[in-house]
Design a protein around this motif. Sequence first.
Motif, PDB file in Angstrom:
ATOM      1  N   GLY A 139     -58.940   7.034  32.759  1.00 13.96           N
ATOM      2  CA  GLY A 139     -58.946   8.491  32.594  1.00 13.96           C
ATOM      3  C   GLY A 139     -58.710   8.877  31.139  1.00 13.96           C
ATOM      4  N   ASP A 140     -57.922   9.930  30.941  1.00 13.94           N
ATOM      5  CA  ASP A 140     -57.666  10.471  29.600  1.00 13.94           C
ATOM      6  C   ASP A 140     -57.028   9.434  28.684  1.00 13.94           C
ATOM      7  OD1 ASP A 140     -58.662  12.985  30.250  1.00 13.94           O
ATOM      8  OD2 ASP A 140     -56.726  13.690  31.010  1.00 13.94           O
ATOM      9  N   TYR A 141     -56.005   8.740  29.196  1.00  5.49           N
ATOM     10  CA  TYR A 141     -55.294   7.768  28.363  1.00  5.49           C
ATOM     11  C   TYR A 141     -56.227   6.613  27.995  1.00  5.49           C
ATOM     12  CZ  TYR A 141     -51.908   4.249  26.886  1.00  5.49           C
ATOM     13  OH  TYR A 141     -51.227   3.290  26.173  1.00  5.49           O
ATOM     14  N   TRP A 142     -56.996   6.153  28.949  1.00 11.99           N
ATOM     15  CA  TRP A 142     -57.929   5.038  28.693  1.00 11.99           C
ATOM     16  C   TRP A 142     -58.921   5.409  27.592  1.00 11.99           C
ATOM     17  CZ3 TRP A 142     -63.301   4.824  29.371  1.00 11.99           C
ATOM     18  CH2 TRP A 142     -63.867   3.546  29.223  1.00 11.99           C
ATOM     19  N   ARG A 143     -59.463   6.636  27.658  1.00 12.10           N
ATOM     20  CA  ARG A 143     -60.423   7.067  26.640  1.00 12.10           C
ATOM     21  C   ARG A 143     -59.764   7.155  25.261  1.00 12.10           C
ATOM     22  NH1 ARG A 143     -62.434   9.929  31.119  1.00 12.10           N
ATOM     23  NH2 ARG A 143     -60.934  11.626  30.822  1.00 12.10           N
ATOM     24  N   LEU A 144     -58.551   7.639  25.208  1.00  5.62           N
ATOM     25  CA  LEU A 144     -57.852   7.742  23.932  1.00  5.62           C
ATOM     26  C   LEU A 144     -57.531   6.359  23.367  1.00  5.62           C
ATOM     27  CD1 LEU A 144     -56.477   9.637  21.851  1.00  5.62           C
ATOM     28  CD2 LEU A 144     -54.392   9.489  23.229  1.00  5.62           C
ATOM     29  N   TYR A 145     -57.088   5.462  24.226  1.00  5.08           N
ATOM     30  CA  TYR A 145     -56.701   4.117  23.779  1.00  5.08           C
ATOM     31  C   TYR A 145     -57.915   3.329  23.285  1.00  5.08           C
ATOM     32  CZ  TYR A 145     -54.214  -0.342  23.700  1.00  5.08           C
ATOM     33  OH  TYR A 145     -53.644  -1.529  23.300  1.00  5.08           O
ATOM     34  N   THR A 146     -58.995   3.376  24.055  1.00 14.25           N
ATOM     35  CA  THR A 146     -60.198   2.625  23.648  1.00 14.25           C
ATOM     36  C   THR A 146     -60.805   3.205  22.373  1.00 14.25           C
ATOM     37  OG1 THR A 146     -61.487   4.000  25.191  1.00 14.25           O
ATOM     38  CG2 THR A 146     -60.783   1.832  25.981  1.00 14.25           C
ATOM     39  N   ALA A 147     -60.693   4.524  22.201  1.00 24.34           N
ATOM     40  CA  ALA A 147     -61.206   5.147  20.975  1.00 24.34           C
ATOM     41  C   ALA A 147     -60.429   4.648  19.763  1.00 24.34           C
ATOM     42  CB  ALA A 147     -61.111   6.664  21.076  1.00 24.34           C
ATOM     43  N   GLN A 148     -59.126   4.472  19.917  1.00 21.96           N
ATOM     44  CA  GLN A 148     -58.318   3.952  18.806  1.00 21.96           C
ATOM     45  C   GLN A 148     -58.667   2.503  18.511  1.00 21.96           C
ATOM     46  OE1 GLN A 148     -54.110   4.384  18.677  1.00 21.96           O
ATOM     47  NE2 GLN A 148     -54.141   6.634  18.723  1.00 21.96           N
ATOM     48  N   LEU A 149     -58.919   1.727  19.554  1.00 25.98           N
ATOM     49  CA  LEU A 149     -59.287   0.322  19.340  1.00 25.98           C
ATOM     50  C   LEU A 149     -60.586   0.206  18.544  1.00 25.98           C
ATOM     51  CD1 LEU A 149     -58.471  -1.399  22.782  1.00 25.98           C
ATOM     52  CD2 LEU A 149     -57.240  -1.640  20.613  1.00 25.98           C
ATOM     53  N   GLN A 150     -61.527   1.090  18.823  1.00 26.95           N
ATOM     54  CA  GLN A 150     -62.804   1.050  18.120  1.00 26.95           C
ATOM     55  C   GLN A 150     -62.667   1.447  16.653  1.00 26.95           C
ATOM     56  OE1 GLN A 150     -65.387   3.564  20.419  1.00 26.95           O
ATOM     57  NE2 GLN A 150     -65.440   2.166  22.182  1.00 26.95           N
ATOM     58  N   GLU A 151     -61.641   2.302  16.348  1.00 31.45           N
ATOM     59  CA  GLU A 151     -61.426   2.739  14.964  1.00 31.45           C
ATOM     60  C   GLU A 151     -60.763   1.658  14.127  1.00 31.45           C
ATOM     61  OE1 GLU A 151     -59.155   6.251  15.241  1.00 31.45           O
ATOM     62  OE2 GLU A 151     -60.755   7.461  16.146  1.00 31.45           O
ATOM     63  N   MET A 152     -60.133   0.702  14.771  1.00 34.84           N
ATOM     64  CA  MET A 152     -59.380  -0.329  14.033  1.00 34.84           C
ATOM     65  C   MET A 152     -60.335  -1.359  13.414  1.00 34.84           C
ATOM     66  SD  MET A 152     -56.149  -0.851  16.618  1.00 34.84           S
ATOM     67  CE  MET A 152     -55.452  -2.138  15.600  1.00 34.84           C
TER      68      MET A 152
END
Length: 591
Positions: A578-591
């Motif tokens: 859900g919301d948390y998963w989308r936020l977490y995966t978005a941060q992983l992609q930025e790293m």
Amino acid sequence: MAKRNKFDIDETLETPFDLQHFKRSLKYVKKHARTMLWAVSLSLLSSLFSLTTPIMAQRVLDVSVPNKDYRELALMTVLSAAAILISIWFVQIRSKLMAKVGQDIILDIRSDLFAHMQKLPFTYYDDRPHGKILVRVVQYVNNVSNMLSNGIINFLLEIFNLIFIAVFMFICDVRLALVVLAGLPVLFVIMFTIKPAQRRAWQQVSNKNSNLNAYLQESINGMRVTQIFTREEKNREIYEGLADRSRRAWYKAAFISNLVWFSVENISQVVSGFIYLTGVLWVYPAVSFGVLYAMGSYTWRFWQPINRLSQIYNDFINTIAYLERIFEMMDEPVLIDDAPGATELPPVRGEVTFENVTFGYETDKPVLEKLNFTVKPGQSIALVGPTGAGKTTVVNLISRFYDVNSGCIRIDGVDISKVTLHSLRSQMGIMLQDSFIFSGTIGDNVRYGRLDADTRAIAEACRVVHADEFIEEMTYGYETEVKERGGRLSQGQKQLIAFARTIISDPAILILDEATSAIDTKTEQYVQEGINHLLKGRTSFIIAHRLSTIKHCDLIMYVRDQNISECGTHEELMAKKGDYWRLYTAQLQEM
């Protein structure tokens, strides 16, 4: 049309000045009444000794000189000199007494203002440039204290002086005394005619000085940003504009105020001319030359107190503008305070409950609406979500920096609105994103979290977050002086010191609001060790931009749309996608 700078917006008074304001200010005078009574007595004695010299001069001119009585002449000379010396001595003692009273009044007003400032809500400071607050506590109080001490004494003294001089004038000659008094009605008409314009003019001076001071303080605090973006020339133009408006406001106010002085001077000169004209054409030779000389001297002395009273009047009108600002600040409501009958919060276990909590910084725009959750003692809670969703608002409500609009927040089952603020906040440790460092030593800044902490406790708190490594490299270690806002320290170092300050307070409930935002990755590993140490046995609320730092929290709450959209462990929320998963995966992609 150019947009006006926000510091060029004059404040408007919420309540007009009336006699009650002045009566209210007299409470600062009453406690010094005995000293001021001594000062008045000394001033009156000084005035009486001074007023005997024209009478003695009359005696010399009318008796001693014509009769060639050199013995009496010598005696009158000695007595006149003695009267003058005694008068000066009394004035010196009175000046010392009133200097102390003036400083005591400054201390009393500033203490009351500062104590009230400590209770004002965050919104008060958010809505006003700090320079406008500072000018009230420093400059305005100085001006007011002089009026409340020397101004009152001088007013009483000049009134008595007028009475004494009038008595001596009538003793000399009734007809000439009436000529002197004839100028007073004209002066009173002039003074009360210009009074409204004078008050408005000095209010404008107060406004313009406040604007100038506010812009100056912010410019100093933001000097680095100014130079980075090469705003020096533009800022200079803004400052010069504010300074010019302050100058022009003062010129206008001074011009209006000087009309009183100008009127006194001219009326006194006209009256003095009439004294001699009347004495020579209409009264002479019924009065002697000595009486005419004495009346001329008393006429000059009579208008001197009136001149000084006009200046006191001017100062009083000026002081009104400052009193209005001071009392406006003192009357600012304390929105967050102990409720009537508030009790002490018992030692906290750490259960936190939100029951249908609704809150908005503006009543018609809720940030949180009907929020419900319960945190068990010792649990670590992470608050995540988009910017502006209300994460910081949640922790601010727990600390009662703001009161809820509706609903209830309980700690260990106790409604926090029913307990004293001190008993609540003293059991909480709050680490903010903006790590404020006070001027003083590094040790003093850490000790701010617990004032009775010794050197060993300070060093241990710093060791937990590895702040001891850079502190001990400094020449004076924990006794190293840091300037205002920690100018000698990097942003990361300031956060480590602030973290140690929170650790040493040994809180039952811990709040970390972006506490590691300015720390590099290596240092963050050290700090994380300190956080893990600190979280043991404590209920904690953590707001963090980097989600990797909150993966191991007991619960993660995703705040969105005025409520909590998701709640669970890292693994549970990742599985929901859900919301948390989308936020977490978005941060992983930025790293």
